[in-house]
Design an enzyme around this catalytic site. Structure first.
Site, PDB file in Angstrom:
ATOM      1  NE  ARG A 153     -11.507  -0.280   7.771  1.00 51.98           N
ATOM      2  CZ  ARG A 153     -11.023   1.015   8.586  1.00 51.98           C
ATOM      3  NH1 ARG A 153      -9.997   1.192   9.219  1.00 51.98           N
ATOM      4  NH2 ARG A 153     -11.734   2.106   8.566  1.00 51.98           N
ATOM      5  CG  HIS A 168      22.129 -15.392   3.416  1.00 54.98           C
ATOM      6  ND1 HIS A 168      21.194 -15.887   2.244  1.00 54.98           N
ATOM      7  CD2 HIS A 168      22.560 -14.338   2.361  1.00 54.98           C
ATOM      8  CE1 HIS A 168      20.962 -15.019   1.175  1.00 54.98           C
ATOM      9  NE2 HIS A 168      22.041 -14.233   1.415  1.00 54.98           N
ATOM     10  CG  HIS A 172      -4.748   0.276  12.644  1.00 58.94           C
ATOM     11  ND1 HIS A 172      -4.106   1.398  12.458  1.00 58.94           N
ATOM     12  CD2 HIS A 172      -5.126   0.649  14.089  1.00 58.94           C
ATOM     13  CE1 HIS A 172      -4.444   2.303  13.103  1.00 58.94           C
ATOM     14  NE2 HIS A 172      -4.911   1.983  14.218  1.00 58.94           N
ATOM     15  CG  ASN A 173      -2.869  -3.937   9.461  1.00 55.12           C
ATOM     16  OD1 ASN A 173      -2.099  -3.120   9.736  1.00 55.12           O
ATOM     17  ND2 ASN A 173      -4.034  -3.574   8.758  1.00 55.12           N
ATOM     18  CB  SER A 178      14.837  -5.670   2.156  1.00 49.15           C
ATOM     19  OG  SER A 178      13.957  -6.519   1.411  1.00 49.15           O
ATOM     20  N   GLY A 179      13.438  -7.760   4.423  1.00 47.06           N
ATOM     21  CA  GLY A 179      12.341  -8.205   4.656  1.00 47.06           C
ATOM     22  C   GLY A 179      11.229  -8.156   3.877  1.00 47.06           C
ATOM     23  CG  ASN A 180      10.621  -5.486   0.682  1.00 47.29           C
ATOM     24  OD1 ASN A 180       9.584  -4.844   1.299  1.00 47.29           O
ATOM     25  ND2 ASN A 180      11.622  -4.476   0.426  1.00 47.29           N
ATOM     26  NE  ARG A 184     -10.749   3.148  12.255  1.00 48.15           N
ATOM     27  CZ  ARG A 184     -10.133   3.243  13.385  1.00 48.15           C
ATOM     28  NH1 ARG A 184     -10.503   3.000  14.415  1.00 48.15           N
ATOM     29  NH2 ARG A 184      -8.914   3.561  13.220  1.00 48.15           N
ATOM     30  CD  GLU A 190      13.358 -12.276   3.690  1.00 52.69           C
ATOM     31  OE1 GLU A 190      14.266 -13.078   3.230  1.00 52.69           O
ATOM     32  OE2 GLU A 190      12.941 -11.247   3.743  1.00 52.69           O
ATOM     33  NE  ARG A 213      22.012  -7.843   3.427  1.00 49.63           N
ATOM     34  CZ  ARG A 213      21.993  -8.543   2.337  1.00 49.63           C
ATOM     35  NH1 ARG A 213      21.138  -8.378   1.328  1.00 49.63           N
ATOM     36  NH2 ARG A 213      22.763  -9.754   2.085  1.00 49.63           N
TER      37      ARG A 213
END
Length: 271
Positions: free
Chosen positions: A136, A9, A98-99, A67-69, A132, A71, A109
Site C-alpha cells: 500500500r 498561531h 499501518h501508514n 484543527s490540524g486539517n 501487507r 496543516e 482546539r
C-alpha cells in the site's frame, strides 16, 4: 531522533509543550515557528517543517494548528511526506503501524493537552508493521513518482523475508553480525538499483548498526529498504529489520550508494 516541528498561531501553545516533552525524552528538536500567537498563514511554517523530513534533515515531523486539517494538507503536498491527522491514541498508533507516517498533525482546539502529549509518545514508540502494508505504501509512492520523477521523496519499499538457520549463528547462539551487514548491503543495493534501474551503484558507506533485539535460530525476520534521500550522483538508502513474530525492531541502519559510469568515475544518477 531529530524531529521537526511547526505550527501556526492556533497551535503555538501546544507546540511549546510538545517541544518540552521531546527534549525531556532525549530528542533533538528543530522549531520552524511560528513563535507567537499573532495570526499567521500556516503554509509558511508547515511547508519547511515537512521539507526537513522529506530531505532527510529530520527523521520525523509534527505540525499543529487549530484543527490540524490545513496543516495535514500542506504537509502532504511535500513529496515523500505521509502526514496523519491524529486525535486519539488509536489514530496515532495506526498512523505509524499501518501508514508509516513520518509526520503527524494535531489540532490544539480539538483535544486536551495531555492527550496531545500522549499521542506524540504513542506515535514515536510504535513501529511500522510492514507485511501487507508495504504494498500500500508502494502504491502511494507510485502515485508520487508518476507526478514528479525529478524530485526526491518517497520511493518504493523493498522487502526480504529470512528464516534464521543454524549456520547463521555465532558461538553464543545469536545471529552473526556479518550476515546482518551482508543482508543490509544487499538490500540497500536492491533498493537503489530497482528505484533507478539505469544506474550502476556501488556502496560508499554503511552506517553503524543500531541493534535493539537479538535474533536466534528459527526466528523469521523481514528486512526492508527504501531510498530516503537523493543527491546528484548518490542516494541514501534506509535499511531496517523487523522480527516477524514479535514485530520488534532488530536493527536500523542506512547506506550511501554511488552511481559509477562505464569509465569507472562517479556520475549523475540517470533517471
Amino acid at each position: 531522533m531529530k524531529i521537526a516541528i511547526g505550527s501556526d498561531h492556533a497551535g503555538f501553545d501546544y507546540k511549546g509543550k510538545i517541544i518540552e516533552l521531546l527534549t525531556t525524552l532525549g530528542h533533538e528538536v528543530r522549531d520552524f515557528g511560528t513563535h507567537s500567537t499573532a495570526a499567521v498563514d500556516y503554509p509558511v511554517f508547515i511547508a519547511p517543517t515537512a521539507q526537513a523530513v522529506a530531505s532527510g534533515e529530520c527523521e520525523r515531523g509534527i505540525v499543529l494548528g487549530g484543527s490540524g486539517n490545513g496543516e495535514q494538507i500542506v504537509a502532504n503536498k511535500v513529496r515523500g511526506i505521509r502526514c496523519a491527522l491524529c486525535f486519539s491514541l488509536d489514530t496515532a498508533r495506526w498512523a505509524k503501524m499501518h501508514n508509516d507516517a513520518n509526520v503527524i498533525a494535531i489540532g490544539e482546539r480539538t483535544i486536551p493537552l495531555e492527550l496531545a502529549l500522549d499521542i506524540v509518545k504513542t506515535w514515536l514508540s510504535t513501529e511500522f508493521e510492514g507485511g501487507r502494508h508495504v504494498a500500500r505504501l508502494n502504491g502511494i509512492a507510485a502515485v508520487e513518482n508518476s507526478q514528479s520523477q525529478s524530485q526526491p521523496g518517497a520511493f518504493p519499499v523493498y522487502e526480504r523475508t529470512m528464516l534464521i538457520r543454524p549456520e547463521y549463528l555465532n558461538e553464543r547462539g545469536s545471529l552473526y553480525g556479518g550476515y546482518m551487514l551482508e543482508w543490509a548491503d544487499d538490500l540497500a543495493y536492491n533498493a537503489a538499483s530497482l528505484t533507478f534501474p539505469k544506474a550502476s551503484f556501488v556502496t560508499r558507506h554503511v552506517e553503524a548498526f543500531d541493534f535493539t533485539a537479538p535474533v536466534h535460530n528459527g526466528d523469521i525476520v523481514r528486512i526492508y529498504s527504501r531510498v530516503v534521500k537523493l543527491g546528484t550522483s548518490s542516494c541514501t538508502v534506509a535499511v531496517w529489520c523487523i522480527d516477524a513474530r514479535s514485530n520488534t525492531t532488530v536493527f536500523n541502519t542506512s547506506a550511501i550508494m554511488v552511481h559509477i559510469s562505464p569509465d569507472g568515475t562517479k556520475a549523475p544518477i540517470p533517471r
